[in-house]
Design an enzyme around this catalytic site. Structure first.
Site, short mmCIF file in Angstrom:
data_model
loop_
_atom_site.label_atom_id
_atom_site.label_comp_id
_atom_site.label_asym_id
_atom_site.label_seq_id
_atom_site.Cartn_x
_atom_site.Cartn_y
_atom_site.Cartn_z
N SER A 139 0.88 -1.18 0.00
CA SER A 139 0.00 0.00 0.00
C SER A 139 0.90 1.21 0.00
O SER A 139 2.04 1.15 0.50
CB SER A 139 -0.86 0.00 1.27
OG SER A 139 -1.41 1.30 1.49
N TYR A 152 -2.27 -1.11 10.37
CA TYR A 152 -2.26 -1.42 8.93
C TYR A 152 -0.95 -0.98 8.29
O TYR A 152 -0.29 -1.76 7.59
CB TYR A 152 -3.44 -0.71 8.27
CG TYR A 152 -3.54 -0.93 6.77
CD1 TYR A 152 -4.02 -2.13 6.25
CD2 TYR A 152 -3.14 0.07 5.87
CE1 TYR A 152 -4.11 -2.32 4.88
CE2 TYR A 152 -3.22 -0.13 4.50
CZ TYR A 152 -3.72 -1.33 4.01
OH TYR A 152 -3.81 -1.52 2.65
N1 LIG Z 1 -8.64 -0.44 -1.52
C1 LIG Z 1 -7.59 0.33 -1.26
O1 LIG Z 1 -7.70 1.57 -1.26
C2 LIG Z 1 -6.23 -0.29 -0.99
C3 LIG Z 1 -5.13 0.58 -0.93
C4 LIG Z 1 -3.87 0.05 -0.73
C5 LIG Z 1 -3.70 -1.31 -0.59
N2 LIG Z 1 -4.78 -2.13 -0.63
C6 LIG Z 1 -4.54 -3.57 -0.48
O2 LIG Z 1 -5.04 -4.25 -1.62
C7 LIG Z 1 -5.37 -5.59 -1.25
C8 LIG Z 1 -6.76 -5.93 -1.78
O3 LIG Z 1 -7.72 -5.14 -1.11
P1 LIG Z 1 -9.08 -4.64 -1.78
O4 LIG Z 1 -9.00 -3.19 -1.86
O5 LIG Z 1 -9.36 -5.43 -3.00
O6 LIG Z 1 -10.10 -4.99 -0.61
P2 LIG Z 1 -11.32 -6.03 -0.48
O7 LIG Z 1 -11.79 -5.88 0.93
O8 LIG Z 1 -12.27 -5.82 -1.60
O9 LIG Z 1 -10.66 -7.46 -0.68
C9 LIG Z 1 -9.90 -8.11 0.30
C10 LIG Z 1 -10.16 -9.60 0.18
O10 LIG Z 1 -9.28 -10.28 1.10
C11 LIG Z 1 -10.05 -11.32 1.69
N3 LIG Z 1 -9.45 -11.72 2.97
C12 LIG Z 1 -9.41 -10.99 4.13
N4 LIG Z 1 -8.82 -11.72 5.08
C13 LIG Z 1 -8.48 -12.92 4.53
C14 LIG Z 1 -7.86 -14.08 5.02
N5 LIG Z 1 -7.46 -14.18 6.31
N6 LIG Z 1 -7.66 -15.12 4.18
C15 LIG Z 1 -8.08 -15.04 2.89
N7 LIG Z 1 -8.70 -13.98 2.37
C16 LIG Z 1 -8.90 -12.92 3.19
C17 LIG Z 1 -11.45 -10.76 1.85
O11 LIG Z 1 -12.41 -11.78 2.02
C18 LIG Z 1 -11.61 -10.00 0.53
O12 LIG Z 1 -12.14 -10.82 -0.48
C19 LIG Z 1 -5.23 -5.66 0.26
O13 LIG Z 1 -3.98 -6.25 0.59
C20 LIG Z 1 -5.24 -4.21 0.68
O14 LIG Z 1 -4.58 -3.98 1.89
C21 LIG Z 1 -6.05 -1.64 -0.82
#
Ligand SMILES: NC(=O)c1ccc[n+]([C@@H]2O[C@H](COP(=O)([O-])OP(=O)(O)OC[C@H]3O[C@@H](n4cnc5c(N)ncnc54)[C@H](O)[C@@H]3O)[C@@H](O)[C@H]2O)c1
Length: 244
Positions: A139, A152
């Site tokens: 991130s 986080y």
């Molecule tokens: N959305 C943002 O703004 C953002 C920004 C920077 C980084 N990220 C990172 O991107 C990645 C994807 O996030 P996203 O935005 O698609 O969010 P999201 O919440 O849509 O998806 C996250 C997924 O991870 C799954 N998950 C959570 N805990 C789990 C576990 N213990 N085992 C297996 N699956 C698990 C959830 O069920 C979900 O399907 C994450 O690592 C997040 O930290 C997101």
């Protein structure tokens, strides 16, 4: 549309958001994908849309035994593993003062141990196949400090550091390990914010908008593909200029 032709990938957290977009793009580019997630309903629905090119495996990234089952399923159904995307993550907005041991543990187990277990589980099979590619999702919170996301941000800095170290440790096995740093991406992860708040913070992004999950998926496809065959240990931001 053959940039990942005949590659076999495990994508964690692929039931939702960026992981789901990555699974779709990987299949479009010719890959076979294991959609690995806690969320069975959405994961199975996605796999149905992807036809015979994807399977769903219920998976908790923080459980090392669960990783063995995912790998075994992948090897049994598709016959190998070339790509791992450590995308699953949790995100809670809390300041240092609001953070307790349980919140630290949650981020550590999912974001840090989940990424570690993933790399540790697949690297031998990748090595024995002649190499592979691992993409870890951090991130932009792992590039500088940010208020109110203490646990986080700490966990994502560990993802960043583990990726750099793994790039050294696995280079001799022809396994590339890279990090993608998404900015503010419009997925369910941001759902605890109101639309008004998201509109306000998107004005702080140089691009003046949130990113789409598909825009992160393009970066992951590149790093996973042979186009990036000399790229390892790199840090690719997809953030509309927020880290600039
Ligand atoms: N959305 C943002 O703004 C953002 C920004 C920077 C980084 N990220 C990172 O991107 C990645 C994807 O996030 P996203 O935005 O698609 O969010 P999201 O919440 O849509 O998806 C996250 C997924 O991870 C799954 N998950 C959570 N805990 C789990 C576990 N213990 N085992 C297996 N699956 C698990 C959830 O069920 C979900 O399907 C994450 O690592 C997040 O930290 C997101």
């Amino acid at each position: 549309m053959n940039r990942l032709k005949d590659k076999i990938a495990i994508i964690t957290g692929a039931a939702s958001g960026q992981g789901a977009a990555e699974a779709r793009r990987f299949v479009e580019e010719g890959a076979k994908v294991v959609v690995a997630d806690l969320n069975e309903a959405d994961g199975k629905a996605l796999v149905e849309q992807l036809g015979g090119n994807a399977i769903f495996v219920a998976h908790d990234v923080s459980d090392e035994g669960s990783w063995q089952r995912v790998l075994e399923n992948c090897l049994e159904v598709f016959g190998g593993i070339d790509i791992l995307v450590n995308n699953a993550g949790v995100y809670r907005q809390k300041t240092l003062a609001e953070t307790d041991r349980a919140l630290m543990d949650l981020h550590y187990r999912v974001n840090v141990l989940g990424t570690f277990f993933g790399m540790k589980t697949v690297y031998r099979v990748m090595r024995d196949r002649g190499g592979g590619a691992i993409v870890n999702i951090a991130s932009i919170a792992a590039l500088r400090g940010a208020p109110g996301i203490f646990a986080y941000a700490g966990s994502k800095w560990m993802v960043r550091g583990m990726t750099k170290s793994a790039a050294h440790d696995l280079a001799g096995d022809k396994i590339r390990v890279n990090t993608v740093f998404p900015g503010l991406i419009d997925t369910p992860m941001l759902a605890e914010n109101t639309r008004e708040y998201l509109d306000t913070i998107s004005q702080m992004v140089p691009a003046k908008r949130l990113g789409a999950p598909e825009e992160v998926a393009e970066a992951v496809v590149y790093l996973a593909s042979d186009e990036a065959r000399y790229v390892t240990g790199t840090e690719l931001t997809v953030c509309g200029g927020m880290s600039a």
